[in-house]
Design an enzyme around this catalytic site. Structure first.
Site, mmCIF file in Angstrom:
data_model
loop_
_atom_site.group_PDB
_atom_site.id
_atom_site.type_symbol
_atom_site.label_atom_id
_atom_site.label_comp_id
_atom_site.label_asym_id
_atom_site.label_seq_id
_atom_site.Cartn_x
_atom_site.Cartn_y
_atom_site.Cartn_z
ATOM 1 N N ASP A 9 0.878 -1.156 0.000
ATOM 2 C CA ASP A 9 0.000 0.000 0.000
ATOM 3 C C ASP A 9 0.926 1.219 0.000
ATOM 4 O O ASP A 9 2.101 1.105 0.382
ATOM 5 C CB ASP A 9 -0.893 -0.019 1.246
ATOM 6 C CG ASP A 9 -1.793 1.182 1.335
ATOM 7 O OD1 ASP A 9 -2.414 1.541 0.318
ATOM 8 O OD2 ASP A 9 -1.872 1.784 2.425
ATOM 9 N N ASP A 11 0.123 5.078 0.988
ATOM 10 C CA ASP A 11 -0.005 6.029 2.095
ATOM 11 C C ASP A 11 -0.008 5.292 3.434
ATOM 12 O O ASP A 11 -0.825 4.410 3.680
ATOM 13 C CB ASP A 11 -1.285 6.853 1.939
ATOM 14 C CG ASP A 11 -1.292 7.663 0.648
ATOM 15 O OD1 ASP A 11 -0.202 8.026 0.171
ATOM 16 O OD2 ASP A 11 -2.384 7.922 0.108
ATOM 17 N N THR A 51 -2.500 0.886 -4.771
ATOM 18 C CA THR A 51 -2.965 1.988 -3.939
ATOM 19 C C THR A 51 -4.324 2.527 -4.399
ATOM 20 O O THR A 51 -4.522 2.799 -5.581
ATOM 21 C CB THR A 51 -1.907 3.124 -3.913
ATOM 22 O OG1 THR A 51 -2.400 4.223 -3.161
ATOM 23 C CG2 THR A 51 -1.519 3.588 -5.298
ATOM 24 N N GLN A 53 -6.650 5.582 -4.750
ATOM 25 C CA GLN A 53 -6.414 7.019 -4.868
ATOM 26 C C GLN A 53 -7.743 7.737 -5.064
ATOM 27 O O GLN A 53 -7.998 8.367 -6.091
ATOM 28 C CB GLN A 53 -5.426 7.309 -6.004
ATOM 29 C CG GLN A 53 -4.018 6.867 -5.701
ATOM 30 C CD GLN A 53 -3.423 7.618 -4.525
ATOM 31 O OE1 GLN A 53 -3.516 8.845 -4.425
ATOM 32 N NE2 GLN A 53 -2.796 6.885 -3.607
ATOM 33 N N CYS A 90 -6.230 2.753 -8.069
ATOM 34 C CA CYS A 90 -7.657 2.875 -8.332
ATOM 35 C C CYS A 90 -8.075 4.317 -8.076
ATOM 36 O O CYS A 90 -8.015 4.786 -6.938
ATOM 37 C CB CYS A 90 -8.445 1.926 -7.427
ATOM 38 S SG CYS A 90 -10.237 2.158 -7.619
#
Length: 182
Positions: A9, A11, A51, A53, A90
């Site tokens: 991942d 963040d 990730t 988004q 995404c």
């Protein structure tokens, strides 16, 4: 012969999660990340980023902002032999403010679309691979794709209590050390 990978991942694992990080000026690598990624690569794993988004869908930043920040991140990581081999993201959200991104997709975690696509694109054996995230939601998508080796990185106590049997590490470097001993 199938490859093995570690799925990350972004963040909260790669960079400090300050909420909707879409600009280079907002992106701050967590301590030790480049060295940890390099170490994982040298242990024979592909580095794959998956990730969500939703900041794009919510209108917090543009797709071009995310792509620019991602290119900068890759450039910095390449200086450490730590650039990602594959990046999947995404931009969708079911209640998106930006209509073109408002949809129920199979790529948004906790669904497994990004992981499945990466496995197909890179001939990855999910059983020989790992997924790391700072939230259980990140790991659920990996599990859907058949990646059962999962770990939490730097997560808070609430996340660790959700599934106490999942290995948990203070940071990515500690996870890389763990990988080197299995």
């Amino acid at each position: 012969m199938p490859n093995k990978a570690v799925f990350f991942d972004r963040d909260g694992v790669i960079n400090r999660d300050t909420g909707y990080v879409g600009a280079i000026s907002d992106f701050e690598f967590l301590p030790g990340v480049p060295d940890a990624l390099c170490r994982i690569r040298h242990q024979g794993y592909l580095l794959i980023l998956c990730t969500n988004q939703s900041g794009i869908a919510r209108g917090r930043y543009l797709l071009s902002d995310f792509l620019r920040t991602t290119a900068w991140m890759q450039q910095v990581l390449s200086l450490h032999d730590a650039a990602f081999d594959g990046i999947y993201f995404c931009p969708h959200h079911p209640q998106a403010a930006v209509e073109r991104y408002r949809l129920e997709c199979d790529c948004r975690k906790p669904k497994g679309g990004m992981f499945k696509k990466a496995c197909a694109d890179f001939c990855i054996d999910p059983c020989a691979s790992f997924a790391v995230g700072d939230r259980m939601r990140d790991l659920e998508g990996a599990r859907v794709a058949g990646i059962t080796n999962v770990a939490l990185i730097g997560s808070d106590e609430t996340e660790r209590k959700k599934e106490p049997d999942i290995p948990s590490f203070a940071n990515l470097y500690d996870f890389a050390s763990y990988l080197g001993h299995i």
